[in-house]
Design a protein around this motif. Structure first.
Motif, PDB file in Angstrom:
ATOM      1  N   PRO A   1      15.863 106.581 -50.525  1.00 26.71           N
ATOM      2  CA  PRO A   1      14.617 105.844 -50.295  1.00 26.71           C
ATOM      3  C   PRO A   1      13.436 106.434 -51.066  1.00 26.71           C
ATOM      4  CG  PRO A   1      15.795 106.144 -48.234  1.00 26.71           C
ATOM      5  CD  PRO A   1      16.517 106.974 -49.256  1.00 26.71           C
ATOM      6  N   ALA A   2      13.479 107.738 -51.321  1.00 27.14           N
ATOM      7  CA  ALA A   2      12.380 108.394 -52.037  1.00 27.14           C
ATOM      8  C   ALA A   2      12.215 107.875 -53.457  1.00 27.14           C
ATOM      9  CB  ALA A   2      12.605 109.906 -52.075  1.00 27.14           C
ATOM     10  N   LEU A   3      13.258 107.224 -54.008  1.00 34.86           N
ATOM     11  CA  LEU A   3      13.207 106.724 -55.383  1.00 34.86           C
ATOM     12  C   LEU A   3      12.620 105.320 -55.501  1.00 34.86           C
ATOM     13  CD1 LEU A   3      16.630 107.914 -56.858  1.00 34.86           C
ATOM     14  CD2 LEU A   3      14.356 108.628 -57.605  1.00 34.86           C
ATOM     15  N   ALA A   4      12.285 104.696 -54.383  1.00 34.83           N
ATOM     16  CA  ALA A   4      11.719 103.343 -54.433  1.00 34.83           C
ATOM     17  C   ALA A   4      10.434 103.335 -55.259  1.00 34.83           C
ATOM     18  CB  ALA A   4      11.444 102.832 -53.027  1.00 34.83           C
ATOM     19  N   GLU A   5      10.160 102.207 -55.897  1.00 33.43           N
ATOM     20  CA  GLU A   5       8.980 102.103 -56.753  1.00 33.43           C
ATOM     21  C   GLU A   5       7.689 102.280 -55.952  1.00 33.43           C
ATOM     22  OE1 GLU A   5       7.557 102.687 -59.305  1.00 33.43           O
ATOM     23  OE2 GLU A   5       7.745 101.017 -60.724  1.00 33.43           O
ATOM     24  N   ARG A   6       6.659 102.724 -56.633  1.00 31.74           N
ATOM     25  CA  ARG A   6       5.338 102.848 -56.015  1.00 31.74           C
ATOM     26  C   ARG A   6       4.866 101.474 -55.555  1.00 31.74           C
ATOM     27  NH1 ARG A   6       0.185 105.865 -58.923  1.00 31.74           N
ATOM     28  NH2 ARG A   6      -1.077 106.178 -57.049  1.00 31.74           N
ATOM     29  N   THR A   7       4.435 101.392 -54.311  1.00 30.12           N
ATOM     30  CA  THR A   7       4.003 100.116 -53.751  1.00 30.12           C
ATOM     31  C   THR A   7       2.503  99.917 -53.964  1.00 30.12           C
ATOM     32  OG1 THR A   7       3.485 101.044 -51.571  1.00 30.12           O
ATOM     33  CG2 THR A   7       5.771 100.353 -51.967  1.00 30.12           C
ATOM     34  N   PRO A   8       2.023  98.676 -53.889  1.00 27.65           N
ATOM     35  CA  PRO A   8       0.579  98.437 -54.012  1.00 27.65           C
ATOM     36  C   PRO A   8      -0.232  99.231 -52.988  1.00 27.65           C
ATOM     37  CG  PRO A   8       1.769  96.381 -54.242  1.00 27.65           C
ATOM     38  CD  PRO A   8       2.789  97.413 -53.832  1.00 27.65           C
ATOM     39  N   ILE A   9       0.313  99.392 -51.793  1.00 25.84           N
ATOM     40  CA  ILE A   9      -0.397 100.150 -50.758  1.00 25.84           C
ATOM     41  C   ILE A   9      -0.537 101.612 -51.165  1.00 25.84           C
ATOM     42  CG2 ILE A   9      -0.213 101.022 -48.391  1.00 25.84           C
ATOM     43  CD1 ILE A   9       0.989  98.377 -47.578  1.00 25.84           C
ATOM     44  N   GLU A  10       0.481 102.154 -51.849  1.00 22.58           N
ATOM     45  CA  GLU A  10       0.449 103.563 -52.244  1.00 22.58           C
ATOM     46  C   GLU A  10      -0.516 103.835 -53.386  1.00 22.58           C
ATOM     47  OE1 GLU A  10       4.875 105.215 -51.014  1.00 22.58           O
ATOM     48  OE2 GLU A  10       4.650 104.102 -52.893  1.00 22.58           O
ATOM     49  N   ILE A  11      -1.023 102.786 -54.006  1.00 23.24           N
ATOM     50  CA  ILE A  11      -2.026 102.969 -55.056  1.00 23.24           C
ATOM     51  C   ILE A  11      -3.378 103.324 -54.444  1.00 23.24           C
ATOM     52  CG2 ILE A  11      -3.287 101.790 -56.913  1.00 23.24           C
ATOM     53  CD1 ILE A  11      -0.783 100.153 -57.438  1.00 23.24           C
ATOM     54  N   LEU A  12      -3.604 102.878 -53.204  1.00 23.39           N
ATOM     55  CA  LEU A  12      -4.865 103.171 -52.524  1.00 23.39           C
ATOM     56  C   LEU A  12      -4.999 104.673 -52.289  1.00 23.39           C
ATOM     57  CD1 LEU A  12      -4.792 100.328 -49.848  1.00 23.39           C
ATOM     58  CD2 LEU A  12      -6.047 100.351 -52.014  1.00 23.39           C
TER      59      LEU A  12
ATOM     60  N   ARG B   1       6.719 111.604 -51.595  1.00 20.41           N
ATOM     61  CA  ARG B   1       8.046 111.066 -51.925  1.00 20.41           C
ATOM     62  C   ARG B   1       8.583 111.701 -53.199  1.00 20.41           C
ATOM     63  NH1 ARG B   1       9.187 106.049 -53.343  1.00 20.41           N
ATOM     64  NH2 ARG B   1       7.163 105.012 -53.468  1.00 20.41           N
ATOM     65  N   ILE B   2       7.720 111.837 -54.199  1.00 16.86           N
ATOM     66  CA  ILE B   2       8.142 112.457 -55.456  1.00 16.86           C
ATOM     67  C   ILE B   2       8.529 113.914 -55.223  1.00 16.86           C
ATOM     68  CG2 ILE B   2       7.395 113.175 -57.757  1.00 16.86           C
ATOM     69  CD1 ILE B   2       5.635 110.690 -57.860  1.00 16.86           C
ATOM     70  N   ALA B   3       7.699 114.629 -54.477  1.00 15.36           N
ATOM     71  CA  ALA B   3       7.997 116.032 -54.173  1.00 15.36           C
ATOM     72  C   ALA B   3       9.294 116.147 -53.384  1.00 15.36           C
ATOM     73  CB  ALA B   3       6.843 116.656 -53.389  1.00 15.36           C
ATOM     74  N   GLY B   4       9.505 115.207 -52.462  1.00 21.01           N
ATOM     75  CA  GLY B   4      10.732 115.214 -51.673  1.00 21.01           C
ATOM     76  C   GLY B   4      11.963 114.984 -52.531  1.00 21.01           C
ATOM     77  N   PHE B   5      11.838 114.089 -53.506  1.00 23.60           N
ATOM     78  CA  PHE B   5      12.957 113.843 -54.416  1.00 23.60           C
ATOM     79  C   PHE B   5      13.253 115.079 -55.255  1.00 23.60           C
ATOM     80  CE2 PHE B   5      14.107 112.765 -58.830  1.00 23.60           C
ATOM     81  CZ  PHE B   5      15.433 112.423 -58.603  1.00 23.60           C
TER      82      PHE B   5
ATOM     83  N   LEU C   1      16.618 117.241 -55.417  1.00 22.43           N
ATOM     84  CA  LEU C   1      17.313 117.488 -56.678  1.00 22.43           C
ATOM     85  C   LEU C   1      17.640 118.971 -56.846  1.00 22.43           C
ATOM     86  CD1 LEU C   1      18.267 115.863 -59.134  1.00 22.43           C
ATOM     87  CD2 LEU C   1      16.066 116.362 -60.222  1.00 22.43           C
ATOM     88  N   ARG C   2      16.717 119.815 -56.450  1.00 23.76           N
ATOM     89  CA  ARG C   2      16.929 121.262 -56.548  1.00 23.76           C
ATOM     90  C   ARG C   2      18.105 121.721 -55.690  1.00 23.76           C
ATOM     91  NH1 ARG C   2      11.709 123.964 -54.532  1.00 23.76           N
ATOM     92  NH2 ARG C   2      12.931 125.837 -54.904  1.00 23.76           N
ATOM     93  N   GLU C   3      18.347 121.021 -54.597  1.00 25.57           N
ATOM     94  CA  GLU C   3      19.343 121.466 -53.616  1.00 25.57           C
ATOM     95  C   GLU C   3      20.753 120.948 -53.889  1.00 25.57           C
ATOM     96  OE1 GLU C   3      17.556 119.923 -50.114  1.00 25.57           O
ATOM     97  OE2 GLU C   3      16.093 121.572 -49.917  1.00 25.57           O
ATOM     98  N   GLN C   4      20.910 120.081 -54.886  1.00 31.95           N
ATOM     99  CA  GLN C   4      22.225 119.507 -55.150  1.00 31.95           C
ATOM    100  C   GLN C   4      23.093 120.471 -55.959  1.00 31.95           C
ATOM    101  OE1 GLN C   4      22.676 116.764 -53.293  1.00 31.95           O
ATOM    102  NE2 GLN C   4      20.551 117.335 -52.852  1.00 31.95           N
ATOM    103  N   PRO C   5      24.394 120.513 -55.670  1.00 26.68           N
ATOM    104  CA  PRO C   5      25.286 121.435 -56.389  1.00 26.68           C
ATOM    105  C   PRO C   5      25.671 120.950 -57.788  1.00 26.68           C
ATOM    106  CG  PRO C   5      26.527 120.175 -54.774  1.00 26.68           C
ATOM    107  CD  PRO C   5      25.075 119.831 -54.560  1.00 26.68           C
ATOM    108  N   GLU C   6      25.528 119.643 -58.046  1.00 22.97           N
ATOM    109  CA  GLU C   6      25.921 119.094 -59.344  1.00 22.97           C
ATOM    110  C   GLU C   6      24.932 119.491 -60.445  1.00 22.97           C
ATOM    111  OE1 GLU C   6      27.688 116.471 -56.186  1.00 22.97           O
ATOM    112  OE2 GLU C   6      25.702 117.315 -56.580  1.00 22.97           O
TER     113      GLU C   6
END
Length: 238
Positions: free
Chosen positions: A95-106, A116-120, A124-129
């Motif tokens: 869900p963190a990869l969803a596009e920026r919404t109009p509400i999030e521009i405010l 969301r970006i920081a969470g992603f 990513l840092r925690e994945q073993p791949e």
């Protein structure tokens, strides 16, 4: 250091204009990837995609990978059955990869978006791949990578990510705000300079739309070595 392959589906603002041509773009670029045996040759171990329908269909059509949605019918989403390329170990929907919404521009909701970006990035840092393909959206990647331009529809880019770099929401917020301010100032400056030379109105959509000199870009928070690998070419469909 991890190899990240960024695959673009449509930006939300373009869906209604370009949905008719989406399957054509996915098929063209997807056929190039299949011809080059891209997923296997690059050694992609993990595919992560946005939950939005077009991102799911892009992931399936271009990488042959998408999570299943047992509660959704094929009529509602043709990718709901799920699919996994033989050489890929895992597929996840984020869900963190969803596009920026109009509400999030405010401004009042800006922290929710950068969180969301920081969470992603934390995820990513925690994945073993070590080799990961990410399917998402142009505005999101533009902000995350601190770019002055957006990737094109169905583009495939390669970028390195250093998981040892410490990440927090505050640093993401600062990077996004700083880049957006620079972009606004550049637009104002260009608009002013054009108004002095010609009475023709300035088309803001052209500012920062070209990806130039991206090999030398100083990317934030452990991102580096941005390289474009594939893109849609209209002339190939004629």
């Amino acid at each position: 250091m991890r190899d990240i392959f960024v695959v673009l589906n449509f930006a939300l603002s373009l869906w209604f204009l370009l949905t008719v041509n989406l399957s054509k773009q996915i098929e063209q670029v997807g056929s190039k990837l299949r011809k080059d045996n891209f997923v296997a040759e690059k050694g992609i171990q993990l595919v992560a995609h946005s939950p939005l329908k077009r991102a799911r269909q892009t992931a399936e059509g271009m990488l042959g990978c998408v999570t299943s949605r047992p509660s959704v019918t094929l009529e509602e989403d043709i990718s709901s059955a799920g699919k996994r390329a033989a050489t890929v170990n895992r597929i996840v929907e984020l869900p963190a990869l969803a596009e920026r919404t109009p509400i999030e521009i405010l401004p009042i909701n800006h922290d929710a978006y950068t969180s969301r970006i920081a969470g992603f990035e934390k995820w990513l840092r925690e994945q073993p791949e070590d080799v990961i393909a990410i399917v998402g959206h142009s505005q999101y990647f533009k902000n995350m990578l601190g770019l002055s331009f957006k990737f094109g529809n169905c583009d495939v880019w390669e970028v390195r990510f250093d998981p040892s770099i410490s990440i927090c929401q505050r640093s993401v917020r600062t990077d996004v705000i700083t880049m957006e301010r620079k972009e606004k100032l550049a637009k104002i400056k260009e608009k002013f300079e054009r108004s002095r030379k010609s009475p023709i109105s300035f088309d803001e959509s052209s500012c920062g739309s070209e990806a130039s000199n991206f090999d030398d870009l100083d990317l934030p928070r452990g991102w580096s070595n941005l390289t474009k690998l594939y893109g849609y070419n209209k002339t190939d469909d004629r």
